[in-house]
Design a protein around this motif. Structure first.
Motif, short mmCIF file in Angstrom:
data_model
loop_
_atom_site.label_atom_id
_atom_site.label_comp_id
_atom_site.label_asym_id
_atom_site.label_seq_id
_atom_site.Cartn_x
_atom_site.Cartn_y
_atom_site.Cartn_z
N ARG A 1 0.83 -1.21 0.00
CA ARG A 1 0.00 0.00 0.00
C ARG A 1 0.86 1.26 0.00
O ARG A 1 0.57 2.22 -0.72
CB ARG A 1 -0.93 0.03 1.22
N HIS B 1 2.22 2.45 -3.23
CA HIS B 1 1.26 3.09 -4.13
C HIS B 1 1.02 4.56 -3.78
O HIS B 1 0.39 5.27 -4.56
CB HIS B 1 -0.07 2.33 -4.12
N VAL B 2 1.49 5.02 -2.64
CA VAL B 2 1.29 6.42 -2.27
C VAL B 2 2.58 7.21 -2.14
O VAL B 2 2.56 8.43 -2.18
CB VAL B 2 0.46 6.56 -0.96
N HIS C 1 -5.22 -6.92 -9.25
CA HIS C 1 -4.63 -5.62 -8.95
C HIS C 1 -3.91 -5.07 -10.18
O HIS C 1 -4.04 -3.89 -10.52
CB HIS C 1 -3.66 -5.79 -7.77
N TRP D 1 -5.15 0.78 -8.07
CA TRP D 1 -4.16 1.46 -7.24
C TRP D 1 -4.66 1.65 -5.82
O TRP D 1 -3.91 2.07 -4.95
CB TRP D 1 -3.77 2.79 -7.87
N GLU D 2 -5.92 1.34 -5.56
CA GLU D 2 -6.47 1.50 -4.21
C GLU D 2 -7.14 0.23 -3.69
O GLU D 2 -7.80 0.27 -2.65
CB GLU D 2 -7.45 2.66 -4.19
N HIS D 3 -6.95 -0.88 -4.37
CA HIS D 3 -7.61 -2.14 -3.98
C HIS D 3 -6.68 -3.33 -4.21
O HIS D 3 -5.78 -3.27 -5.01
CB HIS D 3 -8.89 -2.35 -4.78
N ASP E 1 -6.70 -7.50 2.85
CA ASP E 1 -7.61 -6.71 2.01
C ASP E 1 -9.03 -6.80 2.58
O ASP E 1 -9.76 -5.80 2.59
CB ASP E 1 -7.59 -7.21 0.57
N THR F 1 -10.03 -3.15 1.58
CA THR F 1 -9.50 -2.86 0.26
C THR F 1 -9.74 -4.00 -0.74
O THR F 1 -9.31 -3.92 -1.89
CB THR F 1 -7.98 -2.55 0.32
#
Length: 167
Positions: free
Chosen positions: A30, A33-34, A119, A125-127, A137, A142
């Motif tokens: 996660r 991704h940020v 994915h 990008w958010e799951h 998840d 998610t």
């Protein structure tokens, strides 16, 4: 009696390390991704949409966590062995599962839907941040189910569980 306590300590540490490793993997994925800095190599992985091979994935997982895998040796030999083996076993399982989802996702029988494959396939990008398991998840909300088994997957030639890139 003390041998039984030592054995149970080792098994308990193995189980905790295995589960905790899956949690760390989920949150690191996660974070990739940020965070532009941490996620640079990961973005390249998404562009290529392929794994490095099981051995190289395993190497990267162990290299990034080996110090933590050895910490419980400061508590006891039995706890250290269990903790180390739990971390190593999860790293091996995750490296295999990651490569399998890139090459042969229909073989991921332990999940209803191969979350890492989905994915990538749908640019999520958010799951679906799990690599080897989908537990976290579900826990953190998610998980996003999709109809993933399409003609593309059904047209793939039948391959065995070990027929994938190992290096």
């Amino acid at each position: 009696m003390s041998a039984l306590v030592s054995l149970s300590t080792g098994f308990a540490c193995f189980a905790v390390a295995f589960v905790l490793s899956s949690l760390v993997e989920y949150w690191l994925h996660r974070l990739m991704h940020v965070s532009p800095r941490i996620g640079e190599r990961h973005r390249d992985h998404h562009r290529r949409n392929e794994g490095q091979g099981v051995i190289w994935e395993f190497r990267d997982y162990v290299r990034g966590s080996f110090v933590v895998m050895c910490l419980l040796f400061f508590y006891s030999w039995q706890a250290g062995v269990g903790w180390l083996l739990g971390g190593l076993c999860y790293a091996a399982f995750s490296a295999y599962a990651h490569q399998l989802q890139h090459e042969n996702p229909t073989k991921c029988f332990w999940m209803k839907m191969p979350v890492h494959y989905v994915h990538h396939k749908y640019g999520m990008w958010e799951h679906n941040f799990g690599l080897a398991v989908d537990w976290w998840d579900h826990v953190f909300g998610t998980y996003k189910p999709v109809e993933w088994l399409t003609e593309d997957e059904l047209r793939q030639p039948e391959r065995g569980y070990l027929q994938l890139r190992w290096w």
